[in-house]
Design an enzyme around this catalytic site. Structure first.
Site, PDB file in Angstrom:
ATOM      1  CB  ILE A   9      -1.041   0.037   1.352  1.00  0.00           C
ATOM      2  CG1 ILE A   9      -2.035  -1.184   0.863  1.00  0.00           C
ATOM      3  CG2 ILE A   9      -1.671   1.303   1.252  1.00  0.00           C
ATOM      4  CD1 ILE A   9      -2.917  -1.250   2.454  1.00  0.00           C
ATOM      5  CG  ASP A  28       9.223   0.478   4.149  1.00  0.00           C
ATOM      6  OD1 ASP A  28       9.387  -0.139   5.321  1.00  0.00           O
ATOM      7  OD2 ASP A  28       8.523   0.318   3.673  1.00  0.00           O
ATOM      8  CG  ASP A  68      14.751   1.104  13.983  1.00  0.00           C
ATOM      9  OD1 ASP A  68      13.416   0.944  13.727  1.00  0.00           O
ATOM     10  OD2 ASP A  68      15.663   0.721  14.976  1.00  0.00           O
ATOM     11  CB  SER A 143      -7.083  -2.700   9.632  1.00  0.00           C
ATOM     12  OG  SER A 143      -7.730  -3.986   9.457  1.00  0.00           O
ATOM     13  CE1 TYR A 156      -2.871  -5.178  11.212  1.00  0.00           C
ATOM     14  CE2 TYR A 156      -5.148  -6.078  11.304  1.00  0.00           C
ATOM     15  CZ  TYR A 156      -3.909  -5.387  10.726  1.00  0.00           C
ATOM     16  OH  TYR A 156      -4.282  -4.584   9.367  1.00  0.00           O
ATOM     17  CE  LYS A 160      -3.198  -1.762  10.933  1.00  0.00           C
ATOM     18  NZ  LYS A 160      -2.654  -0.810  10.273  1.00  0.00           N
ATOM     19  CB  THR A 191      -0.259  -6.316  -0.617  1.00  0.00           C
ATOM     20  OG1 THR A 191      -0.458  -7.054   0.595  1.00  0.00           O
ATOM     21  CG2 THR A 191      -1.159  -5.205  -0.264  1.00  0.00           C
TER      22      THR A 191
END
Length: 274
Positions: A9, A28, A68, A143, A156, A160, A191
């Site tokens: 994404i 990244d 990082d 998400s 997760y 989110k 993805t």
């Protein structure tokens, strides 16, 4: 500034914003599989990196600097080197997990850090420049799992949900400075990482059938939503969440298991168990 810009994404967002005329900087880090994250060399100890604005024009994707995203000094140094940021999009994240009783504390922190702490640090160091400019837009990629849950992803889900709450809080605290903050909550987006989780064409077809639009999302769909969120056309959009799931969360899960509702949805009958 786009974090997580090296793939998936984030890469699509960076390409779309660049196509729309934005001067895009990408950050990244290399993320290895869940439970195997090694220590990452801090940004300040990396070999000298050519400043982003002097990188040659990339082919196929925006240039990305190795940082990082969990090292505050590294993130601060990246923002200082790049100058004030008008729009920040936090795409960096990690989808992984296990049931709560099987989740180690290390795994818990790994997932929360990748999805929530990295966004916090980027937002923290983008805000001073935005405050000074009297304007700015922050878009976090959340998400639907923050409010519509599948099994086995407690860390997760918590990350989110926390990200959505954090983004709303930023909207409340910094709106007076002309800063907007929005979460975009995708459903299933195709993805390389999500494709690996599908077990062949049958699984892919069933995943598609869970969406009223009868297709899976693409990174470009998220990028289009981001492009709108950072545009002047979204001047009153802040403190809210844009759900981008093809209608998946609008469907009762039980309806997908019953013959009558499946027929009305235009889905073929499920195979009878052997």
């Amino acid at each position: 500034m786009v974090t997580g810009a090296a793939g998936g994404i984030g890469s699509a967002v960076a390409r779309r914003l660049r196509a729309d005329g934005w001067d895009v900087a990408g950050l990244d880090r290399v993320v290895t599989p869940f439970r195997q994250l090694p220590a990452v060399t801090p940004f300040r100890q990396l070999p000298a990196v050519t400043p982003f604005r002097q990188l040659p024009e990339p082919t196929g994707q925006a240039g990305v600097e190795p940082v990082d995203l969990l090292d505050e000094l590294a993130v601060a140094a990246a923002f200082a080197a790049l100058g004030p940021v008008t729009a920040l999009v936090t795409c960096a994240g990690l989808t992984a997990g296990a049931p709560a009783h099987e989740t180690t504390l290390e795994d818990w922190h790994t997932v929360l850090d990748a999805n929530l702490t990295s966004a916090f640090l980027a937002v923290k160091h983008a805000l001073p420049g935005m405050i000074a400019a009297g304007r700015g837009v922050i878009v976090t990629i959340g998400s639907i799992h923050s409010g519509s849950f599948g099994p086995g992803l407690p860390a997760y889900a918590a990350a989110k949900a926390g990200l959505a709450a954090f983004t709303r809080q930023v909207a409340v605290d910094y709106g007076r400075h002309g800063i907007r903050a929005v979460t975009i909550a995708p459903g299933w987006i195709r993805t390389p990482a999500t494709e690996e989780r599908l077990d062949g064409d049958t699984d892919r077809e069933r995943q598609r059938d869970a969406h009223p639009l009868r297709r899976l999302g693409e990174p470009a769909d998220v990028a289009a939503a981001v492009a709108f969120a950072v545009s002047d056309g979204a001047a009153m959009l802040t403190g809210t969440e844009i759900v981008l799931d093809g209608g998946a969360t609008a469907v009762q899960a039980a309806a997908l298991l019953r013959a009558g509702p499946r027929a009305r949805l235009g889905l073929k009958p499920l195979e009878e168990p052997q």
